[in-house]
Design an enzyme around this catalytic site. Structure first.
Site, PDB file in Angstrom:
ATOM      1  N   GLU A   8      41.946  46.303  42.414  1.00  0.00           N
ATOM      2  CA  GLU A   8      41.134  45.170  42.892  1.00  0.00           C
ATOM      3  C   GLU A   8      40.613  45.446  44.307  1.00  0.00           C
ATOM      4  O   GLU A   8      39.540  44.976  44.677  1.00  0.00           O
ATOM      5  CB  GLU A   8      41.934  43.866  42.858  1.00  0.00           C
ATOM      6  CG  GLU A   8      42.422  43.458  41.468  1.00  0.00           C
ATOM      7  CD  GLU A   8      41.368  42.721  40.621  1.00  0.00           C
ATOM      8  OE1 GLU A   8      40.226  42.524  41.081  1.00  0.00           O
ATOM      9  OE2 GLU A   8      41.706  42.356  39.474  1.00  0.00           O
ATOM     10  N   HIS A  53      39.806  42.406  30.371  1.00  0.00           N
ATOM     11  CA  HIS A  53      40.452  41.311  29.642  1.00  0.00           C
ATOM     12  C   HIS A  53      40.563  41.616  28.155  1.00  0.00           C
ATOM     13  O   HIS A  53      41.567  41.295  27.510  1.00  0.00           O
ATOM     14  CB  HIS A  53      39.664  40.006  29.833  1.00  0.00           C
ATOM     15  CG  HIS A  53      39.892  39.362  31.169  1.00  0.00           C
ATOM     16  ND1 HIS A  53      39.041  38.408  31.686  1.00  0.00           N
ATOM     17  CD2 HIS A  53      40.879  39.516  32.090  1.00  0.00           C
ATOM     18  CE1 HIS A  53      39.486  38.010  32.882  1.00  0.00           C
ATOM     19  NE2 HIS A  53      40.595  38.680  33.140  1.00  0.00           N
ATOM     20  N   GLU A 101      31.764  29.246  40.840  1.00  0.00           N
ATOM     21  CA  GLU A 101      31.230  30.263  39.928  1.00  0.00           C
ATOM     22  C   GLU A 101      30.050  29.776  39.115  1.00  0.00           C
ATOM     23  O   GLU A 101      30.069  29.794  37.886  1.00  0.00           O
ATOM     24  CB  GLU A 101      32.346  30.793  38.993  1.00  0.00           C
ATOM     25  CG  GLU A 101      31.901  32.074  38.277  1.00  0.00           C
ATOM     26  CD  GLU A 101      33.044  32.809  37.591  1.00  0.00           C
ATOM     27  OE1 GLU A 101      34.205  32.657  37.996  1.00  0.00           O
ATOM     28  OE2 GLU A 101      32.753  33.543  36.650  1.00  0.00           O
ATOM     29  N   ARG A 138      46.869  13.984  41.466  1.00  0.00           N
ATOM     30  CA  ARG A 138      45.464  14.417  41.556  1.00  0.00           C
ATOM     31  C   ARG A 138      45.229  15.301  42.777  1.00  0.00           C
ATOM     32  O   ARG A 138      44.147  15.296  43.372  1.00  0.00           O
ATOM     33  CB  ARG A 138      44.517  13.215  41.572  1.00  0.00           C
ATOM     34  CG  ARG A 138      44.603  12.351  40.321  1.00  0.00           C
ATOM     35  CD  ARG A 138      43.419  11.412  40.176  1.00  0.00           C
ATOM     36  NE  ARG A 138      43.633  10.533  39.037  1.00  0.00           N
ATOM     37  CZ  ARG A 138      44.145   9.307  39.135  1.00  0.00           C
ATOM     38  NH1 ARG A 138      44.484   8.823  40.310  1.00  0.00           N
ATOM     39  NH2 ARG A 138      44.316   8.586  38.058  1.00  0.00           N
ATOM     40  N   LYS A 155      36.495  38.765  49.447  1.00  0.00           N
ATOM     41  CA  LYS A 155      36.636  37.694  48.459  1.00  0.00           C
ATOM     42  C   LYS A 155      36.206  36.362  49.055  1.00  0.00           C
ATOM     43  O   LYS A 155      35.510  35.571  48.406  1.00  0.00           O
ATOM     44  CB  LYS A 155      38.078  37.620  47.948  1.00  0.00           C
ATOM     45  CG  LYS A 155      38.269  36.455  46.977  1.00  0.00           C
ATOM     46  CD  LYS A 155      39.011  36.795  45.735  1.00  0.00           C
ATOM     47  CE  LYS A 155      38.977  35.645  44.756  1.00  0.00           C
ATOM     48  NZ  LYS A 155      39.904  35.814  43.645  1.00  0.00           N
ATOM     49  N   ARG A 164      29.631  34.322  42.214  1.00  0.00           N
ATOM     50  CA  ARG A 164      31.077  34.531  42.160  1.00  0.00           C
ATOM     51  C   ARG A 164      31.463  35.391  40.963  1.00  0.00           C
ATOM     52  O   ARG A 164      32.485  36.078  40.969  1.00  0.00           O
ATOM     53  CB  ARG A 164      31.830  33.193  42.123  1.00  0.00           C
ATOM     54  CG  ARG A 164      33.343  33.387  42.127  1.00  0.00           C
ATOM     55  CD  ARG A 164      34.124  32.134  42.451  1.00  0.00           C
ATOM     56  NE  ARG A 164      35.558  32.426  42.372  1.00  0.00           N
ATOM     57  CZ  ARG A 164      36.505  31.681  42.898  1.00  0.00           C
ATOM     58  NH1 ARG A 164      36.199  30.568  43.517  1.00  0.00           N
ATOM     59  NH2 ARG A 164      37.771  32.020  42.794  1.00  0.00           N
ATOM     60  N   ASN A 167      34.120  39.554  38.710  1.00  0.00           N
ATOM     61  CA  ASN A 167      34.591  39.981  37.394  1.00  0.00           C
ATOM     62  C   ASN A 167      34.184  41.407  37.048  1.00  0.00           C
ATOM     63  O   ASN A 167      34.348  41.838  35.904  1.00  0.00           O
ATOM     64  CB  ASN A 167      34.059  39.013  36.322  1.00  0.00           C
ATOM     65  CG  ASN A 167      34.706  37.661  36.447  1.00  0.00           C
ATOM     66  OD1 ASN A 167      35.917  37.557  36.661  1.00  0.00           O
ATOM     67  ND2 ASN A 167      33.917  36.605  36.320  1.00  0.00           N
ATOM     68  N   HIS A 173      47.266  44.046  34.345  1.00  0.00           N
ATOM     69  CA  HIS A 173      45.903  43.585  34.645  1.00  0.00           C
ATOM     70  C   HIS A 173      45.082  44.606  35.448  1.00  0.00           C
ATOM     71  O   HIS A 173      43.951  44.952  35.064  1.00  0.00           O
ATOM     72  CB  HIS A 173      45.973  42.242  35.383  1.00  0.00           C
ATOM     73  CG  HIS A 173      44.649  41.705  35.796  1.00  0.00           C
ATOM     74  ND1 HIS A 173      43.728  41.215  34.883  1.00  0.00           N
ATOM     75  CD2 HIS A 173      44.053  41.585  37.020  1.00  0.00           C
ATOM     76  CE1 HIS A 173      42.639  40.817  35.522  1.00  0.00           C
ATOM     77  NE2 HIS A 173      42.808  41.025  36.817  1.00  0.00           N
ATOM     78  N   HIS A 231      36.167  43.287  34.610  1.00  0.00           N
ATOM     79  CA  HIS A 231      37.108  42.344  34.004  1.00  0.00           C
ATOM     80  C   HIS A 231      36.786  41.991  32.559  1.00  0.00           C
ATOM     81  O   HIS A 231      37.680  41.607  31.821  1.00  0.00           O
ATOM     82  CB  HIS A 231      37.189  41.066  34.842  1.00  0.00           C
ATOM     83  CG  HIS A 231      38.055  41.227  36.065  1.00  0.00           C
ATOM     84  ND1 HIS A 231      37.776  42.150  37.058  1.00  0.00           N
ATOM     85  CD2 HIS A 231      39.202  40.599  36.443  1.00  0.00           C
ATOM     86  CE1 HIS A 231      38.709  42.069  38.000  1.00  0.00           C
ATOM     87  NE2 HIS A 231      39.585  41.140  37.652  1.00  0.00           N
ATOM     88  N   LYS A 241      40.973  29.503  42.316  1.00  0.00           N
ATOM     89  CA  LYS A 241      41.061  29.463  40.849  1.00  0.00           C
ATOM     90  C   LYS A 241      42.517  29.358  40.445  1.00  0.00           C
ATOM     91  O   LYS A 241      43.350  30.162  40.877  1.00  0.00           O
ATOM     92  CB  LYS A 241      40.456  30.728  40.238  1.00  0.00           C
ATOM     93  CG  LYS A 241      38.955  30.669  40.087  1.00  0.00           C
ATOM     94  CD  LYS A 241      38.498  31.775  39.139  1.00  0.00           C
ATOM     95  CE  LYS A 241      36.995  31.764  38.964  1.00  0.00           C
ATOM     96  NZ  LYS A 241      36.551  32.837  38.045  1.00  0.00           N
TER      97      LYS A 241
END
Lengths: 376, 376
Positions: A193, A259, A244, A129, A234, A248, A252, A274, A255, A151
């Protein structure tokens, strides 16, 4: 510790209370990894996860550095590429980390790009955990983006990054020496980015990049400066909205389109990586914002001009091979996880450095825009 | 909403800031699940995870209740038993939840005992990096223990619960009607965890149980009271130390020995179920504390007397079949995750309701104690 190398380092702190951590940026950091980790973590065991491209280049140096600081390590070398972000490899990696008897104060070290970082962070987040986690990002993309912010995740047949956790690193070591071995194409993809942070809310940084991008590409102080500025940008966004729930999502920018293009090219990196998808996506986001009368078309042109100048693709037509029709791209967008209660969420902009989260973008507008940009 | 049923309900709040949630305890809660969920969560979709034993009994009633409150649901029925806490079933369940297009404000509902709760909570914790989670525990054990506190996970070949996350529920519905269909053996096994809360730090509650256990077993108000007191006790411990950095470990009273016995019987429930292992483990923990001159041997006798009176096993010799030698049990203990930097951590006691975390228990003492208790 190399005093000269240390003096050229930059440090960005991510101030998340008792989970605050440092991002160190500069040359020679892999060789100093053991010392930096030993200074921060209590455990004296590490499980390194890397891939077949990066392992042969830097694994030995990392293991030596850890050993010199009294940290015992084991290593797992996974196949390179997006397909590694799977349940199968997650299971293998968890088993390996448990076999190494990593306890809560010991760490998992990600040595690689975004794929290795995302997978390893997920592993660190779920073994017992949660155990400690150190990122050593080896691509520009992962140094300025995925290694900061917690993330983590793997892909599902339903989409990218749909399974994962938020698990912040305890330390990020962005060794700028490793960027010298990247291909031009990879470096450019990461640069997309970097430019993104300017476009989100730092118009001065974008203007600085327009003036200084050659120095960033050729290495040295400007490169370290650009990476540090990106990590700071960031960090600011992540600290304001770690999970998010709102702002946040600005990260994106570009993105949602990006994506969809990655999905449409089946994540085939020979066609599109990407950062290239993000570059095209950022141009589309600015053009769509202009079409919605939110921003001037000149801003979209300025974004396209800069990205094109550094050598990034800016148009769907530049993607090799045949793209599916606009309707299929639209389906991919609707499948994307940034959908709330059926409404489309997009990052739109009012101009350079003035992006915002729009929660109520009509799907019909997006579809007709896509049809216009990508006629069959 | 049934006014009579509602009036007999008890509510325990787990005050975890913006993640605070209610545990409702009483009859008729499955029939009211839709209303209780709709009152608390924004989403109108639910993915139910249950097993082959519980599904046939309560799934229809749950789906009807959800539908009546405007919540669309899908269901996944998994095999019953500890083996379901595997990567394979985790993967299946994540896929099913994504297929149902569950978004962040929608929920995963666990309808079952501890196995289903642990697996489903893990799924809810990692799909889209966390969606809402509702527990409907259907065993006494899960009502008083695993459904409260946010520990989720699956097993590994290296041990139980070694892979998982902390993911708090948004609502727990402990429907006491479902306990009427439990076997005596299952109810008793759950009761071991009820008694545990008295032994940790509530000597009055333990004395109350000694006087009232028959009423708890026969149902009605005393049973609801015992469950509510247990949930409150667990909530207190969890709120003080959510991520088990210190005092939460007290909840493991009896569990280090108990887990070793479960491992030694290969998790074969025909020989030993979790609560039975905990019952034997709690007696052993009290006896070991007496042996270390920390507590009076009379306390161990009192614990054993009560657990034996309710029909629980209290001795290793009561476990059917052959147990491995003490050395093998000791290995299982050392493998257990409550090991820090090689030292054995045990929950020991100074008497009834006076347990404490001991971080420096010598393995040699534990081994000779086990040899004494379990001669070959």
């Amino acid at each position: 510790m190399n005093a000269i190398a240390a003096s050229t380092n930059r440090k960005v702190n991510v101030p998340l209370g008792d989970r605050a951590y440092d991002i160190l940026i500069g040359p020679g950091l892999i060789a100093r990894a053991g010392a930096e980790i030993a200074a921060r973590l209590k455990g004296r065991k590490a499980a390194i996860i890397t891939d077949e491209n990066v392992g042969p280049l830097y694994l030995n140096a990392l293991v030596e550095s850890l050993t010199a600081s009294g940290i015992a390590s084991s290593a797992l070398v996974l196949p390179a590429g997006e397909k590694t972000k799977s349940f199968e490899h997650l299971m293998t990696a968890c088993d390996k980390v448990l076999e190494a008897r990593i306890e809560r104060n010991d760490c998992v070290i990600a040595l690689g790009g975004g794929v290795i970082g995302d997978l390893s962070g997920f592993v660190a987040g779920i073994v017992r955990r949660g155990v400690r986690f150190v990122q050593i990002p080896t691509s520009l993309l992962s140094q300025v983006d995925s290694s900061v912010g917690g993330k983590t995740g793997i892909n599902s047949r339903h989409g990218k990054n749909l399974i994962g956790v938020f698990h912040q690193a305890d330390l990020v070591l962005a060794d700028t020496d490793v960027l010298n071995t990247l291909s031009e194409r990879e470096f450019r993809a990461g640069y997309a980015e970097v430019a993104k942070y300017g476009l989100i809310d730092k118009p001065d940084f974008f203007a600085w990049l327009e003036a200084n991008w050659q120095s960033v590409f050729s290495g040295g102080a400007a490169r370290i400066e650009a990476i540090a500025a990106s990590c700071q940008a960031k960090s600011d966004v992540v600290v304001a909205d770690e999970h998010e729930n709102s702002q946040r999502a600005l990260l994106n920018l570009g993105h949602t389109f990006g994506h969809a293009l990655e999905a449409a090219t089946a994540y085939d990196s020979s066609r599109l990586v990407h950062g290239e998808g993000v570059a095209i996506g950022m141009v589309l986001a600015h053009e769509f914002s202009a079409r919605m009368n939110l921003a001037s078309p000149d801003d979209a042109k300025r974004v396209e001009r800069h990205l094109r100048e550094v050598g990034l693709p800016t148009r769907m037509s530049e993607i090799p091979g045949i793209l599916p029709p606009a309707e299929v791209l639209m389906d991919a967008i609707a499948q994307d996880k940034k959908v709330k209660g059926g409404q489309l969420t997009f990052i739109l902009t009012r101009g350079i450095g003035q992006s915002f989260v729009a929660n109520d973008v009509p799907a019909s507008e997006v579809l007709s825009f896509l049809k216009e940009k990508h006629p069959q």
